[in-house]
Design an enzyme around this catalytic site. Structure first.
Site, PDB file in Angstrom:
ATOM      1  N   LYS A   1       0.853  -1.185   0.000  1.00 11.39           N
ATOM      2  CA  LYS A   1       0.000   0.000   0.000  1.00 11.39           C
ATOM      3  C   LYS A   1       0.895   1.244   0.000  1.00 11.39           C
ATOM      4  O   LYS A   1       1.993   1.218   0.550  1.00 11.39           O
ATOM      5  CB  LYS A   1      -0.897  -0.040   1.247  1.00 11.39           C
ATOM      6  CG  LYS A   1      -2.028   0.977   1.285  1.00 11.39           C
ATOM      7  CD  LYS A   1      -2.929   0.722   2.498  1.00 11.39           C
ATOM      8  CE  LYS A   1      -4.037   1.741   2.637  1.00 11.39           C
ATOM      9  NZ  LYS A   1      -4.919   1.426   3.788  1.00 11.39           N
TER      10      LYS A   1
ATOM     11  N   SER B   1      -9.841   1.607   2.864  1.00  9.44           N
ATOM     12  CA  SER B   1      -8.953   2.445   2.085  1.00  9.44           C
ATOM     13  C   SER B   1      -7.920   1.672   1.266  1.00  9.44           C
ATOM     14  O   SER B   1      -7.331   2.243   0.359  1.00  9.44           O
ATOM     15  CB  SER B   1      -8.215   3.413   3.013  1.00  9.44           C
ATOM     16  OG  SER B   1      -7.364   2.697   3.900  1.00  9.44           O
TER      17      SER B   1
ATOM     18  N   SER C   1     -10.066  -1.045   6.735  1.00 13.86           N
ATOM     19  CA  SER C   1      -9.455  -0.723   5.441  1.00 13.86           C
ATOM     20  C   SER C   1      -8.802  -1.895   4.715  1.00 13.86           C
ATOM     21  O   SER C   1      -8.436  -1.760   3.552  1.00 13.86           O
ATOM     22  CB  SER C   1      -8.426   0.402   5.602  1.00 13.86           C
ATOM     23  OG  SER C   1      -9.098   1.621   5.760  1.00 13.86           O
TER      24      SER C   1
END
Lengths: 95, 477, 486
Positions: C79, C154, C178
């Site tokens: 990420k 997210s 997330s």
């Protein structure tokens, strides 16, 4: 109203955010909605409850007082938007 | 109406750890800005703090030395404010649960002994440095100092005069230096002091409106700044005006204080527990170990010097002002057990030279052994006190032993009876009219004869013997 | 015949050991897949193909020398909030658009030590603040199952990349759901480990007491393989918990017969979506058939978790994000008048709307006069929520609940209604509040063919139990084997 435009302005200054007057209006309304939603928390009795700062129930670990190499000045400054010599450059801070 | 001042001090002391409080960068300041920084103290995205064990232990030591209660469970909080010398724009500090509270230190003032309460002593991290350009509207940020461990010592508003504030600060500094946890250098900022000052009519219990004083970077400036601020506040009140609660900066050039009206200082610190650090536990066993390691502190040492060595309290105070000086004194006394004489020599000759050269005792070129040897020569009568002072200066300049200097310069006292008798006779023969006057009753002329003998011997004659010999020779006439 | 990019990490690792393929071949296959579909989906912020191939070559050398570790040579995406030395790490924010960290996060260090091939950094909501990956400065990621839909957030880029074959496995971070939410919305598996199990050092902080890194993959086996690498004590993270972490792969084949699963009524009372209801019912049926028993229980303070979260997370964020000020790194506004104005403009121009909203909310909740009513109150409710879970785990081995109240929604649908957006996380947030491990695995599909995930939650450091339960489920079902057609 849970939050006034003046409070939004104060909070924006504390958080160092420049807001347009349109944004102030928008955020006032949205924050107001959110804070109204938070009102439900008031109904929970918490007088004898300890607050929880985090999930780990241990004590903070300690590091030995040992020096390790720092970054090179070049690496320390590499990402800076404005540099003068070996320092970060900022607008004059008035004292 | 008579007014009294109410003063509380906030002291920040840099701890003498090798590495920073929450990262492993050195605390030694490099000449080049930002050379002692890493992602952690630069506040880069993603970094996390890990507490330095030494910083914790040093804080506990100071807290114990100041009679504080140690909070076994305490924690770090974030103090949030924006300033370019604070890379995370929050300072890791302590707020609701500091490591220690409720202490005191005792100080001596012209009004006698006073006890000043300490609200708390807590751990935090230092900020960096800003250099303001003289000509351009820019400032330069150097983060070498960022993250150096600090303790903040907060006093109760127990201080009533600039003199007391000075005495309190000197006492705290002496304790820090004794503990070996801070170098106490006010000029360089490793020991800093802010003050909260208010005034009120004498006898009044309620506190007046206070101002916060900053930028006083010497003991003298603290005293001057406080005096100016107290006078300023009293004048305002007398004129029927109100005091504004504000932060004021001391200007050492003018000796005045001025309001700092920048909006950078509109603070709402939003303290909350730092989620990157867990609560701190100071185990009772650690506290006991650190307590047992505490050295004798200045107040105790001073008392012992008075009792054990029979020296005046004032002298004991001067000698114990620094741990190294006290050690020097004690080492000298061990080798030459006449404490009053040692104390006199240190307080006059040694201090005179140290002050002139702006040296601390740690850089004194005369060792305790060398001083003891010199004093022994004086005591044995090998050299006069006057010559000893000359020898002392020479020792200070060259680092040589007293015996070597005395030999080199031929300064050994003449104590040879035959030699001195011969010189005395010659002096009397050369001054017949003075001898006549002496014999007529002008006994004060003895001093003249002694002086003449000294002149001939270049001051090396043993004064006691010279007196005796002259007396006898004159009787013979 | 599957293309290499379609295999699981576990299978590819076997093929590498038997020399059926090479890391370079696998990496090239994934890079070609990225070339083919990335434009449609926007899973990545940065792809570094040359470097990936170099890492693959190095992995092949290691494997040839017999120096390989279980996942040496497997391509991964991280990420965009995990620092990778010398590589742009932006948190999908303009304010860090050009930030190149001079250090590796602990997870990146562990990946490098394993010999894993890092493909690049995956798209996300700006500073991980969002449930849809729409708040990214680089534009939204699209759901591979339907590009009109959000992938969840997210870690939307990480989840969509696995679903679309643009990475074999990925790492995400989970502050309020997330990892689990996008995993559920993209039809893949994702685990948020116990708070303190994976080092946060080098993870760009959103809310420090809630953030946790975890794996996203195609099945429970890959999740276990990644957990084996990333779980562990790190002296650089004071909140990292020192303990013996097990080999999670050992739990893959353990029978679940006799286990007790709790069904908290507060989770199910709120469930309105018929598709989600059906998927949950099916899941219960499968576990029952495996010899698992169910116990109804109550988490009385669950209903307050969302409100408390949206005080605590923004409060911490308001402080964590204060460092983005245009001084040391990142974006600085061009025009300003003095220091304060430089801060205010740089931050106003550098942060997006959701980040600003949360900074203001958090600043307010901590400010003088409001701290007790908001931050402190929420911190106390957090204790109550944690206690609720503790009691629940006295009665059961794990909790089964939905991951989200509905299947993925349309791009743009909730962007102007923060509270509706926040409610997406209503089932995942309580798990973060208590610091528990939680896992989302594919549980079925909506009538529109969109993935729906189920969520399993266990007690602290019981990740192995989640691996065991999800592996057992995946042996009985094929939802995790389905792939979107792109």
């Amino acid at each position: 109203m849970k939050i006034t435009t003046e409070q939004v302005e104060y909070v924006a200054l504390l958080g160092r955010l420049a807001l347009t007057s349109e944004e102030k209006k928008k955020y006032s309304a949205q924050l107001d909605d959110i804070l109204k939603y938070m009102d439900m928390l008031a109904e929970v009795p918490t007088d004898d409850v300890e607050p929880m700062a985090g999930p780990v129930k241990l004590f903070t670990p300690l590091r030995e007082d040992k020096v390790e190499p720092s970054l090179s000045v070049e690496d320390a400054l590499r990402n800076a938007p404005a540099v003068a010599g070996s320092s970060f450059r900022v607008p004059k801070v008035i004292e | 109406m008579d007014y009294e001042a109410v003063i509380g001090l906030e002291i920040h002391a840099q701890l003498l750890t090798d590495s920073k409080a929450f990262c492993s960068c050195t605390t030694r300041f490099g000449a080049e800005p930002n050379s002692n920084t890493c992602p952690i103290c630069l506040g880069m995205p993603g970094v996390l703090p890990v507490l330095n064990r030494k910083a914790l232990e040093f804080t506990v030591k100071m807290a114990l030395a100041c009679n504080c209660r140690i909070n076994e469970f305490n924690r770090f909080a974030r103090k949030n404010y924006y300033y370019p010398d604070l890379p995370k724009n929050y300072q890791i500090s302590q707020y609701e649960l500091p490591i220690s509270e409720n202490g005191f230190v005792e100080i001596e003032t012209s009004q006698g002994k006073r006890r000043i309460g300490l609200t708390r002593i807590h751990m935090e991290e230092d900020a960096g440095k800003l250099i303001h350009d003289e000509t351009k509207p820019v400032s330069y940020v150097d983060l070498n100092r960022t993250g150096v461990p600090l303790i903040e010592i907060v006093s109760e508003p127990d201080i009533r005069s600039p003199e007391e504030a000075g005495a309190f600060l000197r006492e705290l500094r002496a304790v820090l230096v004794y503990l070996g946890i801070c170098d106490g250098n006010m000029e360089e900022g490793s020991f800093r002091c802010d003050a909260n000052v208010s005034v009120r009519p004498k006898g009044e219990q309620a506190l007046g409106i206070k101002t916060e004083l900053k930028n006083m970077n010497s003991f003298r400036f603290v005293e001057r700044g406080l005096q100016f601020e107290i006078d300023r506040q009293i004048e305002l009140l007398k004129a029927g005006e109100r005091i504004v609660q504000e932060t004021r900066l001391f200007d050492s050039a003018t000796g005045t204080t001025a309001s700092m009206r920048s909006k950078e200082y509109a603070h709402d610190y939003r303290y909350f527990p730092d989620p990157d650090l867990l609560p701190i536990r100071v185990e009772p066993a650690l506290v006991e170990r650190l307590r047992s390691e505490l050295p004798e502190l200045p107040t105790e040492k001073k008392l012992r010097f008075v009792n054990e060595f029979g020296i005046p309290a004032y002298d004991a105070g001067v000698l114990t002002a620094s741990r190294e000086l006290a050690l020097y004194f004690e080492e000298t006394v061990k080798l030459f057990p006449k404490p009053k004489m040692v104390s006199n020599w240190i307080m006059t000759e040694l201090m005179r030279r140290l002050k002139g050269e702006e040296h601390g005792i740690d850089s004194c070129p005369i060792s305790a052994e060398q001083l003891a040897a010199l004093l022994r020569l004086v005591d044995e009568g090998s050299i006069s006190g006057k010559i000893a002072k000359t020898v002392f200066d020479e020792m200070f300049d060259t680092g040589k032993d007293s015996s070597a200097i005395i030999e080199e310069k031929g300064l050994v006292q003449i104590s040879d009876q035959g030699e001195l008798v011969e010189i005395a006779r010659k002096v009397l023969e050369d001054n017949p009219s003075e001898v006549e006057k002496y014999l007529e009753g002008k006994t004060k002329l003895m001093g003249f004869f002694v002086g003449q003998v000294m002149k001939v011997t270049q001051g090396k004659a043993n004064p006691a013997m010279v007196n005796q010999i002259l007396m006898e020779e004159l009787k013979k006439r | 015949m599957l293309a290499l990019y379609e295999y699981t990490a576990g299978r590819l690792a076997e093929m590498l050991r038997t020399k059926e393929t090479s890391s370079v071949e696998i990496t090239r296959s994934v890079l070609e897949r990225i070339d083919a579909v990335e434009e449609k989906l926007r899973c990545y912020v940065t792809v570094s193909p040359e470097e990936a191939v170099k890492m693959a070559e190095e992995a092949d050398r290691r494997l040839a020398a017999g120096d390989g570790k279980p996942l040496t040579g497997i391509p991964i995406a991280i990420k965009d909030n995990m620092c990778w030395k010398g590589h742009r790490t932006t948190c999908a924010s303009k304010i860090l658009h050009n930030f190149h960290p001079p250090y590796d996060s602990t997870v990146v260090r562990l990946l490098k030590e394993e010999g894993i091939v890092i493909l690049g950094s995956a798209n996300m909501d700006e500073f991980a603040m969002g449930s849809s990956t729409e708040t990214s400065h680089w534009g939204p990621t699209r759901n591979p199952w339907n590009v009109e839909m959000i992938p969840g957030g997210s870690s939307g880029g990480s989840a969509a990349a696995v679903a679309a074959g643009e990475a074999v496995v990925t790492l995400g971070s989970d502050t309020g759901g997330s990892i689990r939410l996008p995993a559920a919305f993209c039809g893949v598996s994702g685990m948020k480990p116990t708070y303190g199990a994976v080092s946060r050092y080098g993870l760009v902080a959103y809310a420090s007491s809630l953030d946790q890194i975890g794996p996203i993959a195609r099945d429970a086996r890959d999740i276990a393989l990644l957990l084996n690498i990333i779980c562990g004590h790190d002296p650089k993270d004071s909140t990292s918990v020192p303990r013996d972490y097990p080999n999670f792969s050992n739990s893959l084949d353990k029978p679940v017969k006799g286990m007790k699963i709790g069904l908290p009524r507060e989770f199910f009372d709120k469930l309105e979506d018929p598709d989600v209801n059906r998927v949950m019912k099916d899941a219960r049926q499968i576990y029952r058939s495996l010899g698992v028993s169910f116990v109804d229980l109550s988490l009385p303070h669950l209903d307050y978790a969302l409100a408390a979260y949206y005080i605590i997370a923004p409060s911490e964020a308001s402080s964590n994000l204060a460092r983005y000020d245009g001084v040391k790194y990142g974006f600085r506004a061009e025009n300003f008048d003095g220091m304060i104005d430089m801060y205010c403009r740089s931050r106003a121009e550098g942060f997006g709307a959701e980040v600003k909203r949360r900074i203001m909310l958090g600043t307010y909740a901590l400010s003088s006069g409001y701290y007790d009513a908001y931050y402190l109150k929420a911190a106390k409710i957090r204790t109550l929520i944690t206690n609720d879970f503790r009691k629940a785990f006295e009665e059961c081995d794990a909790i089964l609940c939905p991951t989200a109240p509905s299947p993925p929604f349309r791009i743009g649908e909730k962007m102007d209604d923060p509270i509706q957006m926040y409610l997406t996380d209503v089932f995942t947030i309580p798990v973060n509040m208590a610091g528990l491990p939680g896992m989302a695995i594919p549980g079925g599909f909506s009538s529109d063919g969109l993935p729906i995930g189920i969520q399993l939650v266990a007690s602290h450091f019981e990740e192995a139990r989640l691996v065991q339960l999800s592996s057992a489920f995946q042996k009985e079902t094929d939802h995790h084997l389905k792939r979107p057609s792109l």
